[in-house]
Design an enzyme around this catalytic site. Structure first.
Site, PDB file in Angstrom:
ATOM      1  N   ASP A  82     134.128 -10.910  12.453  1.00  0.00           N
ATOM      2  CA  ASP A  82     134.267 -11.441  13.817  1.00  0.00           C
ATOM      3  C   ASP A  82     134.760 -10.314  14.740  1.00  0.00           C
ATOM      4  O   ASP A  82     135.684  -9.574  14.380  1.00  0.00           O
ATOM      5  CB  ASP A  82     135.285 -12.591  13.767  1.00  0.00           C
ATOM      6  CG  ASP A  82     135.372 -13.388  15.049  1.00  0.00           C
ATOM      7  OD1 ASP A  82     134.382 -13.429  15.801  1.00  0.00           O
ATOM      8  OD2 ASP A  82     136.440 -13.995  15.287  1.00  0.00           O
ATOM      9  N   ASP A 104     130.831  -6.538  18.925  1.00  0.00           N
ATOM     10  CA  ASP A 104     131.282  -6.979  20.241  1.00  0.00           C
ATOM     11  C   ASP A 104     131.316  -5.796  21.204  1.00  0.00           C
ATOM     12  O   ASP A 104     132.288  -5.047  21.251  1.00  0.00           O
ATOM     13  CB  ASP A 104     132.671  -7.628  20.127  1.00  0.00           C
ATOM     14  CG  ASP A 104     133.203  -8.080  21.485  1.00  0.00           C
ATOM     15  OD1 ASP A 104     132.520  -7.845  22.506  1.00  0.00           O
ATOM     16  OD2 ASP A 104     134.291  -8.666  21.513  1.00  0.00           O
ATOM     17  N   GLU A 134     127.634  -9.976  21.601  1.00  0.00           N
ATOM     18  CA  GLU A 134     128.140 -10.726  22.761  1.00  0.00           C
ATOM     19  C   GLU A 134     127.667 -10.071  24.040  1.00  0.00           C
ATOM     20  O   GLU A 134     127.769  -8.857  24.205  1.00  0.00           O
ATOM     21  CB  GLU A 134     129.672 -10.777  22.716  1.00  0.00           C
ATOM     22  CG  GLU A 134     130.296 -11.551  23.890  1.00  0.00           C
ATOM     23  CD  GLU A 134     131.785 -11.859  23.683  1.00  0.00           C
ATOM     24  OE1 GLU A 134     132.185 -12.103  22.528  1.00  0.00           O
ATOM     25  OE2 GLU A 134     132.529 -11.849  24.678  1.00  0.00           O
ATOM     26  N   HIS A 209     132.352 -18.851  21.652  1.00  0.00           N
ATOM     27  CA  HIS A 209     133.692 -18.424  21.218  1.00  0.00           C
ATOM     28  C   HIS A 209     134.720 -19.238  21.994  1.00  0.00           C
ATOM     29  O   HIS A 209     134.413 -19.822  23.025  1.00  0.00           O
ATOM     30  CB  HIS A 209     133.872 -16.924  21.510  1.00  0.00           C
ATOM     31  CG  HIS A 209     133.181 -16.050  20.519  1.00  0.00           C
ATOM     32  ND1 HIS A 209     133.855 -15.225  19.656  1.00  0.00           N
ATOM     33  CD2 HIS A 209     131.875 -15.902  20.223  1.00  0.00           C
ATOM     34  CE1 HIS A 209     132.990 -14.587  18.894  1.00  0.00           C
ATOM     35  NE2 HIS A 209     131.767 -14.972  19.213  1.00  0.00           N
ATOM     36  N   GLY A 210     135.962 -19.254  21.489  1.00  0.00           N
ATOM     37  CA  GLY A 210     137.025 -19.979  22.206  1.00  0.00           C
ATOM     38  C   GLY A 210     136.876 -21.479  22.061  1.00  0.00           C
ATOM     39  O   GLY A 210     136.996 -22.231  23.023  1.00  0.00           O
TER      40      GLY A 210
HETATM   41  P1  13P Z   1     139.994 -19.744  19.653  1.00  0.00           P
HETATM   42  O1  13P Z   1     141.126 -18.967  19.042  1.00  0.00           O
HETATM   43  O2  13P Z   1     140.194 -19.975  21.111  1.00  0.00           O
HETATM   44  O3  13P Z   1     139.732 -20.991  18.902  1.00  0.00           O
HETATM   45  O4  13P Z   1     138.702 -18.831  19.561  1.00  0.00           O
HETATM   46  C1  13P Z   1     138.334 -18.316  18.320  1.00  0.00           C
HETATM   47  C2  13P Z   1     137.236 -17.326  18.468  1.00  0.00           C
HETATM   48  O5  13P Z   1     136.451 -17.372  19.398  1.00  0.00           O
HETATM   49  C3  13P Z   1     137.128 -16.305  17.425  1.00  0.00           C
HETATM   50  O6  13P Z   1     136.145 -15.357  17.690  1.00  0.00           O
END
Ligand code: 13P
Length: 289
Positions: A82, A104, A134, A209-210
């Site tokens: 990641d 990334d 990304e 993501h997020g």
């Molecule tokens: P969060 O920590 O906001 O859940 O996002 C995780 C993420 O996007 C890892 O790449």
């Protein structure tokens, strides 16, 4: 079942209208919590190790453990790097046997991001490893405790996305459409029309993501408009911390490993809830057929 590529996972998810969850592994407890949730729910899953977490996870020591656990799993599992931001991290993940890597380059110019990503896809594809990249930039850091807001000036441009995908040949594209890593300041507002335009322009499985702190409706709209992989870390981490803060309410005789099992169960619950919302429960059955 067991070890599969990211490409296989996102292709199945796109075809059957769900999203596969990508959860961050930072130690043995997170690894077990994620895999237990996946197996109990018959769900495909992605075990992600972020380059930013290499100080918690020594790949030389821990990737054999992660890969072994993935191979033994009764559900399809990808082992993924990641937010790989450096060339050595990408090469390390390839050498360690990961089945996918994310490069990334989201803070680079479009041209530089294309050049660097293309270099990674050529190398990774030559050894059968999938690549996520990304375009646009999702702000905030993994598990960020300080609340963040998305910056619309950094959202993914659909026309640029079309060029980027065509030139880099990535297997999946992470997009910026209103999410942030970590905790949200205020209510997140996803730009779903933009997501729909990116999907139309690229025809490649998209990545959000997020994923911590979004509503069920946000996830459903995102999946209906091309999101096939959703990253989650903060929710797991926070659920573990809640359990840790409740330690004084437990019987005095509770030992350390028993306590850590409770922490693990709390994370497993967080993962399970996400799998239910993402629609990946039961999708190990009929996978790839
Ligand atoms: P969060 O920590 O906001 O859940 O996002 C995780 C993420 O996007 C890892 O790449």
């Amino acid at each position: 079942m067991a070890l599969v590529s990211l490409r296989e996972l996102v292709t199945d998810a796109s075809r059957r209208g769900y999203a596969v969850g990508s959860f961050n592994v930072v130690n043995m407890d997170t690894l077990q919590a994620i895999l237990q949730a996946a197996e109990e729910n018959g769900s495909p899953v992605i075990l992600s190790v972020a380059e930013g977490h290499f100080h918690f996870v020594d790949l030389d020591e821990f990737s054999p453990v992660i890969l072994k656990a993935a191979e033994k799993a009764r559900v399809p599992v990808a082992v993924h790097l990641d937010h790989g931001q450096t060339f050595p991290a990408i090469v390390k993940a390839l050498r360690s046997g990961f089945t996918s890597v994310m490069f990334d380059g989201s803070l680079l110019s479009l041209e530089e991001n294309i050049t660097r990503t293309r270099e990674i896809t050529r190398m990774a594809h030559a050894v059968g490893v999938s690549v996520e990249a990304e375009l646009g930039h999702v702000t905030g850091g993994e598990g960020d405790a300080s609340p963040g807001v998305a910056d619309p000036s950094l959202y993914t441009d659909p026309k640029e996305a079309a060029i980027f995908v065509q030139k880099t040949e990535v297997d999946a594209l992470a997009v910026a459409v209103g999410t942030v890593h970590g905790i949200y300041k205020g209510k997140p507002e996803l730009d779903i029309p933009r997501l729909a335009r990116i999907r139309e322009a690229t025809q490649v499985p998209l990545v959000l993501h997020g994923g911590s702190g979004l509503s069920d409706a946000d996830f459903q709209a995102a999946i209906a408009n091309g999101i096939a992989k959703i990253n989650v870390y903060t929710d797991m981490s926070q659920r573990a911390m809640q359990k840790i803060r409740s330690v004084d309410t437990l019987p005095q005789e509770t030992g350390f490993p028993e306590f850590m099992c409770l922490v693990k169960e709390a994370m497993q619950e967080a993962v399970t809830e996400k799998m239910q919302i993402f629609g990946s429960v039961g999708k190990a059955t009929g996978f790839g057929s």
